[in-house]
Write a protein that holds these residues in place. Sequence first.
Motif, PDB file in Angstrom:
ATOM      1  N   UNK A 138       3.870  45.701 -20.583  1.00 44.88           N
ATOM      2  CA  UNK A 138       2.502  46.236 -20.035  1.00 44.88           C
ATOM      3  C   UNK A 138       2.366  47.050 -20.627  1.00 44.88           C
ATOM      4  N   UNK A 139       2.354  46.928 -22.698  1.00 41.81           N
ATOM      5  CA  UNK A 139       2.725  48.087 -23.636  1.00 41.81           C
ATOM      6  C   UNK A 139       1.006  47.772 -23.580  1.00 41.81           C
ATOM      7  N   UNK A 140      -0.753  47.657 -22.801  1.00 43.57           N
ATOM      8  CA  UNK A 140      -1.434  47.584 -23.626  1.00 43.57           C
ATOM      9  C   UNK A 140      -2.483  48.266 -24.207  1.00 43.57           C
ATOM     10  N   UNK A 141      -1.959  49.577 -23.811  1.00 39.64           N
ATOM     11  CA  UNK A 141      -2.479  50.864 -24.419  1.00 39.64           C
ATOM     12  C   UNK A 141      -2.007  50.961 -25.702  1.00 39.64           C
ATOM     13  N   UNK A 142      -1.466  50.093 -25.972  1.00 39.86           N
ATOM     14  CA  UNK A 142      -0.958  50.555 -27.991  1.00 39.86           C
ATOM     15  C   UNK A 142      -2.054  49.662 -28.427  1.00 39.86           C
ATOM     16  N   UNK A 143      -2.255  50.381 -29.351  1.00 34.24           N
ATOM     17  CA  UNK A 143      -3.157  49.706 -30.389  1.00 34.24           C
ATOM     18  C   UNK A 143      -3.147  48.267 -31.514  1.00 34.24           C
TER      19      UNK A 143
ATOM     20  N   UNK B 276       1.810  57.296 -30.274  1.00 35.60           N
ATOM     21  CA  UNK B 276       0.964  56.379 -28.860  1.00 35.60           C
ATOM     22  C   UNK B 276       1.803  54.865 -29.494  1.00 35.60           C
ATOM     23  N   UNK B 277       2.707  54.577 -28.625  1.00 36.69           N
ATOM     24  CA  UNK B 277       3.685  53.066 -28.755  1.00 36.69           C
ATOM     25  C   UNK B 277       3.361  52.294 -27.739  1.00 36.69           C
ATOM     26  N   UNK B 278       3.228  52.837 -26.519  1.00 36.12           N
ATOM     27  CA  UNK B 278       2.200  51.614 -25.337  1.00 36.12           C
ATOM     28  C   UNK B 278       3.103  51.884 -24.628  1.00 36.12           C
ATOM     29  N   UNK B 279       4.610  52.103 -24.545  1.00 39.11           N
ATOM     30  CA  UNK B 279       5.670  51.922 -23.892  1.00 39.11           C
ATOM     31  C   UNK B 279       5.926  53.166 -23.305  1.00 39.11           C
TER      32      UNK B 279
ATOM     33  N   UNK C  52       7.972  58.835 -20.745  1.00 35.08           N
ATOM     34  CA  UNK C  52       8.271  59.894 -20.216  1.00 35.08           C
ATOM     35  C   UNK C  52       9.251  60.583 -20.697  1.00 35.08           C
ATOM     36  N   UNK C  53      10.419  60.044 -21.763  1.00 36.90           N
ATOM     37  CA  UNK C  53      10.753  61.151 -22.554  1.00 36.90           C
ATOM     38  C   UNK C  53       9.771  62.106 -22.586  1.00 36.90           C
TER      39      UNK C  53
ATOM     40  N   UNK D  87      14.864  55.679 -14.904  1.00 34.20           N
ATOM     41  CA  UNK D  87      13.271  55.556 -15.657  1.00 34.20           C
ATOM     42  C   UNK D  87      13.180  55.568 -17.258  1.00 34.20           C
ATOM     43  N   UNK D  88      14.141  56.247 -17.656  1.00 38.08           N
ATOM     44  CA  UNK D  88      14.660  55.778 -19.264  1.00 38.08           C
ATOM     45  C   UNK D  88      14.643  54.281 -19.307  1.00 38.08           C
TER      46      UNK D  88
ATOM     47  N   UNK E 146      10.432  64.001 -19.638  1.00 35.36           N
ATOM     48  CA  UNK E 146      11.371  64.062 -19.219  1.00 35.36           C
ATOM     49  C   UNK E 146      11.343  66.066 -20.223  1.00 35.36           C
TER      50      UNK E 146
ATOM     51  N   UNK F 266       8.393  46.046 -17.805  1.00 36.94           N
ATOM     52  CA  UNK F 266       7.482  47.928 -18.107  1.00 36.94           C
ATOM     53  C   UNK F 266       6.833  47.443 -19.768  1.00 36.94           C
ATOM     54  N   UNK F 267       8.126  46.938 -20.110  1.00 38.83           N
ATOM     55  CA  UNK F 267       7.787  47.010 -21.967  1.00 38.83           C
ATOM     56  C   UNK F 267       6.722  46.187 -22.109  1.00 38.83           C
TER      57      UNK F 267
ATOM     58  N   UNK G 159       7.998  54.225 -20.843  1.00 37.71           N
ATOM     59  CA  UNK G 159       9.650  55.137 -20.981  1.00 37.71           C
ATOM     60  C   UNK G 159       9.649  56.245 -22.224  1.00 37.71           C
TER      61      UNK G 159
END
Lengths: 631, 99
Positions: free
Chosen positions: B94-99, A603-606, A611-612, B21-22, A615, B91-92, A608
């Motif tokens: 906005x990775x606020x959910x990361x611990x 769970x790295x927060x990215x 999304x991977x 997207x990816x 998919x 988008x990278x 993408x």
Amino acid sequence: MENLIALLVAAPLLGAVVLLCGGRRLDRVGHWLGTALAGASFVVAVVLFTDMLGRSADDRALHQKLFSWIPVEGFQADVAFQLDQLSMTFVLLITSVGTLIHIYSIGYMEHDERRRRFFGYLNLFVAAMLILVIADNYLLLYVGWEGVGLASYLLIGFWQHKPSAATAAKKAFLVNRVGDMGLSIAIMLMFTTFGTFAFGPVLEATGETSEGKLTAIGLMLLLAACGKSAQVPLQSWLGDAMEGPTPVSALIHAATMVTAGVYLIVRSGAIFNGAPDAQLVVVVVGAVTLLFGAIVGCAKDDIKKALAGSTMSQIGYMILAAGLGPIGYVFAIMHLVTHGFFKAGLFLGAGSVMHGMNDEVDMRRYGGLRKYMPVTFVTFGLGYLAIIGFPGLSGFFSKDKIIEAAFAKGGTEGWILGAVTLLGAAITAFYMTRVMLMTFFGEKRWQPDAEGHDPHPHESPKSMTIPMIVLAFGSVFAGGFFSIGDRFLHWLEPVTGHSHGDAPVSATTVTAATMVVLVIGVAVAWVMYGRKAVPAVAPRGSLLTRAARRDLLQDDFNHVVLVRGGEHLTRSLVYVDHSLVDGVVNGTAASMGGLSGRLRKLQNGYARTYAVSMFGGTAVLIAATLLMRAV
Amino acid sequence: MNPVNYLYLAALLFTIGAAGVLIRRNAIVVFMCVELMLNACNLAFVTFSRMHGNLDGQIIAFFTMVVAAAEVVVGLAIIVSLFRSRHSASVDDASLMKL
């Protein structure tokens, strides 16, 4: 008539409740009330006894059901009493000796400010003991069994300000607990085997029960008897129980409570008859204790502990007789009754001596007391003659019968048991003569106590001497009265059954042999303690003497095997708990923690990455669907 | 012309959109790629409608357009407010959910 049975128990129980709840305002009348209620119980017992004598032998048992205690489908426990010849014998013994000891205690405990409480406990004991012997089922018997255990605990520790008394009480309680465990297991086994625990159905059903089950029940009952009656291996508490006031030692730890084990075995006779292996163990326990107690009794200088060893030994005789089966049941009970008289008398005599000697218990500090305490001397002397089996006195008849029964067991076993009982008789004669000589004969050896008071040996008051005189009468005449015309045998036979066995030696030979060993025992004691002066300080003694002074190392044995063993067991259990059980639990938790720590990294927060995985997941699902369809 | 070719085109467009997207980090571009995937789906639906001779696929394509329009409204609003607060459209970041 049967409605009177409950009154037997009710009187002393009322006394216990009133005296223990009544508070200080009863201090001045408490002892009279307690004695009167014990006496009332005795009167009721006599009334019931005369009534019982009026009926034919098969019709003597009385029943009284008070109420349903636990009325559950498939489990019926009643509070119900049964008074047959066996119970009646005990009831008379308990109430008569009990009342006498109440009277004795009035004098003995005169200077104790907690005398009222003492009488309350005594009444409690009498009530519990009566419940024990007149219960008509094992569960109610268990109630009485625990009740006497409680009373015994309270009375041994009556002088609780002495640490030794408090410890002795605890010791007695704990050791008894082991035995009580046996009784409760036996009752549970009975319930699973017979579906009931009332005496009637259980004892009748023993015929169609497998021997294995009967043996198991029998052994558990024996364990219970060993605890209560201070038999090897649960004997260690009785010597220390002498810390209690002397009337307690006389009533509970000589005449009545410690014989409850014998009652239990004789009452459960049908179970033991069907389990020869259990019977053999009973006999072995009796024989071992008989010698054990006698040897301990030879080495003790404390008069009460010497008598305690003797009690243990005499109960060994009874247990041995009870283990012989129908040959011995009647004689076990007969010896129990005569022993109740003479041993209670001996203890009361010992108490009287202590009373006159500033509570000194060391016999090496006595000597020459016969001139100062004539009544005590004569009554103690009669008790002494009775216990060693002097011809014509109580012990002569009852012990002789047990020795005969032991021979009548037949085979090698019979010879061994006969020899053991004879040896026991010799040792009995030795240690009792020793007690007698050290206390009443020889030069006076007493010394000032710690505060410098010289003891002034004097005769005890009337309230103490009268019970001693009455018990001395019992010690002299009971045995003869029971034996002449086999009165006691005819009385008990309908309940316990009786068979003669085939003795390899005649009764006369046995009596003659008993007389010979008796003379040898007395003569040896006289040579050692009568002919020359008794040293005031105990000599070092042989290895056996020193071991016997330490109760044949019973406490050391218990310490090494049970206490140390228990400690090691708990330590190893704790170790297993810490290393294995905790290890598994903690290991599971730690591996789960480590795994989730690793999974967390996904769970790295990215956005993408998520999304991977979406998919990828969808692609796998579609691929799987297509693949399934293709197949 | 063979209708299957349209399906190839739809698959190609979808793949381009998915890859966008990816791979891309700019929120606007990612957003546009999502639209591209939706339109690839629409194309596929319409093609199937034509191949099977009924109108179900076309109706679903209309639904998709409506949903896509609604999504544009919400999505652009989020991107604008994100840009306002963080001064970046990556988008990278906005990775606020990361611990």
